[in-house]
Design a protein around this motif. Structure first.
Motif, short mmCIF file in Angstrom:
data_model
loop_
_atom_site.label_atom_id
_atom_site.label_comp_id
_atom_site.label_asym_id
_atom_site.label_seq_id
_atom_site.Cartn_x
_atom_site.Cartn_y
_atom_site.Cartn_z
N SER A 40 -0.56 -1.38 4.76
CA SER A 40 -1.66 -0.43 4.91
C SER A 40 -2.40 -0.34 3.58
O SER A 40 -2.26 0.62 2.83
CB SER A 40 -1.16 0.95 5.35
OG SER A 40 -2.28 1.74 5.71
N ALA A 41 -3.14 -1.39 3.28
CA ALA A 41 -3.88 -1.43 2.02
C ALA A 41 -5.31 -1.90 2.24
O ALA A 41 -5.96 -2.39 1.31
CB ALA A 41 -3.15 -2.33 1.03
N GLY A 69 -8.32 7.50 3.91
CA GLY A 69 -7.41 7.29 2.78
C GLY A 69 -7.24 8.51 1.88
O GLY A 69 -7.91 9.53 2.04
N ALA A 70 -6.31 8.35 0.93
CA ALA A 70 -5.93 9.46 0.04
C ALA A 70 -7.13 9.95 -0.77
O ALA A 70 -7.29 11.15 -1.01
CB ALA A 70 -4.81 9.01 -0.89
N GLY A 128 0.85 -1.20 0.00
CA GLY A 128 0.00 0.00 0.00
C GLY A 128 0.88 1.25 0.00
O GLY A 128 0.52 2.27 0.58
N ALA A 129 2.04 1.14 -0.68
CA ALA A 129 3.05 2.21 -0.62
C ALA A 129 2.54 3.53 -1.19
O ALA A 129 3.00 4.60 -0.78
CB ALA A 129 4.31 1.77 -1.38
N THR A 130 1.58 3.46 -2.12
CA THR A 130 1.11 4.69 -2.77
C THR A 130 -0.02 5.36 -2.00
O THR A 130 -0.47 6.44 -2.39
CB THR A 130 0.59 4.35 -4.18
OG1 THR A 130 -0.33 3.25 -4.04
CG2 THR A 130 1.72 3.95 -5.11
N GLY A 131 -0.50 4.74 -0.93
CA GLY A 131 -1.64 5.29 -0.19
C GLY A 131 -1.23 6.38 0.78
O GLY A 131 -0.04 6.69 0.93
N ALA A 132 -2.24 6.96 1.45
CA ALA A 132 -1.98 8.07 2.37
C ALA A 132 -1.02 7.64 3.48
O ALA A 132 -0.08 8.38 3.84
CB ALA A 132 -3.29 8.56 2.98
N LEU A 152 -7.21 -6.98 2.11
CA LEU A 152 -5.88 -7.34 1.61
C LEU A 152 -4.99 -7.89 2.72
O LEU A 152 -4.23 -8.84 2.51
CB LEU A 152 -5.20 -6.14 0.95
CG LEU A 152 -5.24 -6.26 -0.57
CD1 LEU A 152 -6.36 -5.45 -1.11
CD2 LEU A 152 -3.92 -5.87 -1.16
N ARG A 157 -2.71 -0.93 -10.68
CA ARG A 157 -2.83 0.44 -11.20
C ARG A 157 -1.55 1.23 -10.99
O ARG A 157 -1.22 2.11 -11.77
CB ARG A 157 -3.96 1.19 -10.47
CG ARG A 157 -5.34 0.67 -10.69
CD ARG A 157 -6.35 1.51 -9.89
NE ARG A 157 -6.22 1.33 -8.43
CZ ARG A 157 -6.80 0.33 -7.75
NH1 ARG A 157 -7.52 -0.56 -8.40
NH2 ARG A 157 -6.65 0.21 -6.45
N SER A 158 -0.82 0.94 -9.94
CA SER A 158 0.38 1.73 -9.61
C SER A 158 1.68 1.06 -10.05
O SER A 158 2.75 1.65 -9.88
CB SER A 158 0.46 1.95 -8.10
OG SER A 158 -0.68 2.58 -7.64
N ALA A 172 1.83 -2.09 -4.40
CA ALA A 172 0.48 -1.49 -4.42
C ALA A 172 -0.34 -2.30 -5.42
O ALA A 172 0.03 -3.43 -5.76
CB ALA A 172 0.57 -0.01 -4.79
N SER A 173 -1.43 -1.71 -5.90
CA SER A 173 -2.26 -2.45 -6.86
C SER A 173 -1.63 -2.39 -8.25
O SER A 173 -0.68 -1.63 -8.49
CB SER A 173 -3.66 -1.85 -6.91
OG SER A 173 -3.63 -0.66 -7.67
N LEU A 220 1.31 -6.05 -6.05
CA LEU A 220 1.36 -7.04 -4.98
C LEU A 220 0.87 -8.40 -5.50
O LEU A 220 -0.19 -8.49 -6.11
CB LEU A 220 0.44 -6.59 -3.84
CG LEU A 220 0.37 -7.52 -2.63
CD1 LEU A 220 1.69 -7.51 -1.86
CD2 LEU A 220 -0.78 -7.14 -1.72
P1 A2P Z 1 -3.11 1.97 -5.46
O1 A2P Z 1 -2.59 3.36 -5.24
O2 A2P Z 1 -2.38 1.27 -6.56
O3 A2P Z 1 -4.60 1.89 -5.56
P2 A2P Z 1 -5.41 4.67 0.83
O4 A2P Z 1 -5.52 4.12 2.23
O5 A2P Z 1 -4.81 6.03 0.78
O6 A2P Z 1 -6.74 4.55 0.12
O7 A2P Z 1 -4.38 3.70 0.07
C1 A2P Z 1 -4.63 2.32 -0.16
C2 A2P Z 1 -3.35 1.65 -0.62
O8 A2P Z 1 -3.68 0.28 -0.87
C3 A2P Z 1 -2.81 2.19 -1.95
O9 A2P Z 1 -1.40 2.10 -1.94
C4 A2P Z 1 -3.41 1.23 -2.95
O10 A2P Z 1 -2.68 1.12 -4.14
C5 A2P Z 1 -3.29 -0.06 -2.18
N1 A2P Z 1 -4.16 -1.07 -2.77
C6 A2P Z 1 -5.47 -0.99 -3.04
N2 A2P Z 1 -5.92 -2.12 -3.64
C7 A2P Z 1 -4.84 -2.94 -3.74
C8 A2P Z 1 -4.63 -4.26 -4.29
N3 A2P Z 1 -5.63 -4.96 -4.82
N4 A2P Z 1 -3.36 -4.78 -4.23
C9 A2P Z 1 -2.37 -4.07 -3.68
N5 A2P Z 1 -2.50 -2.83 -3.16
C10 A2P Z 1 -3.72 -2.27 -3.19
#
Ligand code: A2P
Length: 339
Positions: free
Chosen positions: A73-74, A163-164, A11-15, A78, A41-42, A38-39, A59
């Motif tokens: 933190s995802a 979250g972000a 969840g490295a890209t999240g808040a 997850l 998408r990232s 992260a997902s 991931l």
């Molecule tokens: P991504 O940025 O690719 O969606 P927040 O708490 O700010 O909403 O952040 C959630 C974190 O969890 C983000 O880094 C997000 O990545 C990650 N995340 C969400 N869905 C998945 C997934 N299916 N696999 C891995 N990471 C995930």
């Protein structure tokens, strides 16, 4: 672990994820390698750590090979799926979600309170809920000298806890409101600009309490190792970006004086007293944002308790730091120190 650990962030890209990177860097955490997940998408995005550009990977079940410490933190689902996979692969998981917090085999740690629990993990350690941490860091040193029997809490929670995307929704909804435009909410259940609403966690139809409120009750009891503390919380979202405030009315076993509380808290780890009555200057989310300490003020004897056993307080703490990433990194530091 007799070498600097390989650390993964899920969840490295999240808040919270972004703050994990910042805390590891600022605290000079001794690591051999940092891996970011992260997902899909990232995947391929770059994030900077100690001046180096690191690639974010999708991931997968294979992500944990060789990883010593995995900071998660995802979101809860997850964590439930990948936490045990990471632990099985040999990593110690420090999980920011609520997935494992009440599991008796999982230590729930606030390093200022119960660091000794680090010795009891079986591969997964839970990071407490942000509202719980922000309330109990200043309450623990008081509880140690005069047992707390009851806590009445009211929270003023920031967007960051959702979250972000929720932080962005607050910004966008506020801009729209200032421009006289409609902004239908998509992340949180109610319009966020210039509004206050009950926490978005699910509500128990029987008791009327929401899940966030019940987390404060159960987690405080587990961390304090005191199942008898009576706690009632009212958790509310306010249109603030990133630090939570809480009003706490606390009843102790024996009479207690506000001056004594102020004195104890001025020496307590992780706490900063901000209590300037003459200037009407007390804890604010603006001041708490970006710092690790929990700000405590409005320290006063509760006039409604004729026995002199109750104190009223107002606290503010950065939800993304002590309420999440910082506490988790402090737990990782305990792990490293232990080995
Ligand atoms: P991504 O940025 O690719 O969606 P927040 O708490 O700010 O909403 O952040 C959630 C974190 O969890 C983000 O880094 C997000 O990545 C990650 N995340 C969400 N869905 C998945 C997934 N299916 N696999 C891995 N990471 C995930």
């Amino acid at each position: 672990m007799n070498h600097p650990p390989i650390v993964a962030i899920v969840g490295a890209t999240g808040a919270v994820g972004v703050e994990f990177l910042r805390c590891l860097e600022e605290r000079n955490f001794p690591l051999a390698e940092l891996r970011l997940f992260a997902s899909a998408r990232s995947a391929g995005k770059h994030m900077t750590f100690r001046g180096q550009s690191l690639v974010v990977h999708e991931l997968t079940e294979q992500s944990f090979s060789g990883v010593d410490i995995a900071l998660f933190s995802a979101g809860g689902s997850l964590s439930k799926k990948f936490g045990p996979i990471a632990a099985k692969a040999g990593a110690v998981v420090i999980d920011n979600s609520s997935a494992f917090r009440m599991n008796p085999d999982v230590p729930l740690i606030v390093p200022e309170i119960n660091p000794q629990e680090i010795n009891n993990h079986k591969g997964i350690i839970a990071n407490p809920n942000c509202s719980t941490i922000i309330a109990i860091v200043p309450l623990w040193p008081l509880h140690k000298i005069n047992r707390i029997t009851r806590i009445i809490a009211a929270t003023y929670q920031a967007a960051s806890g959702a979250g972000a995307a929720a932080m962005q929704e607050l910004l966008d909804a506020t801009k729209a409101a200032l421009n006289g435009q409609e902004y239908p909410p998509t992340v949180l259940p109610h319009p966020y600009a210039f509004n206050v609403f009950s926490h978005n966690a699910s509500v128990d139809l029987q008791t009327g309490y929401n899940e966030e409120e019940i987390k404060m009750v159960k987690e405080t009891r587990k961390i304090f190792g005191d199942p008898d503390i009576r706690i009632s919380a009212t958790c509310v979202r306010v249109p603030v970006l990133r630090a939570h405030c809480e009003s706490l009315t606390v009843e102790f076993m024996s009479p207690i004086q506000a001056d004594q509380v102020r004195d104890i808290l001025s020496h307590a780890p992780g706490v900063k007293v901000v209590d300037q009555r003459e200037k009407n200057y007390f804890p604010m989310p603006r001041d708490a944002s970006g710092q690790g300490d929990i700000l405590v003020g409005r320290i006063r004897n509760d006039l409604s308790d004729p026995t002199g056993r109750s104190i009223a307080l107002f606290v503010a703490g950065d939800q993304l730091l002590k309420g999440a990433a910082l506490n988790a990194v402090q737990i990782a530091e305990l792990l490293v120190a232990k080995n």
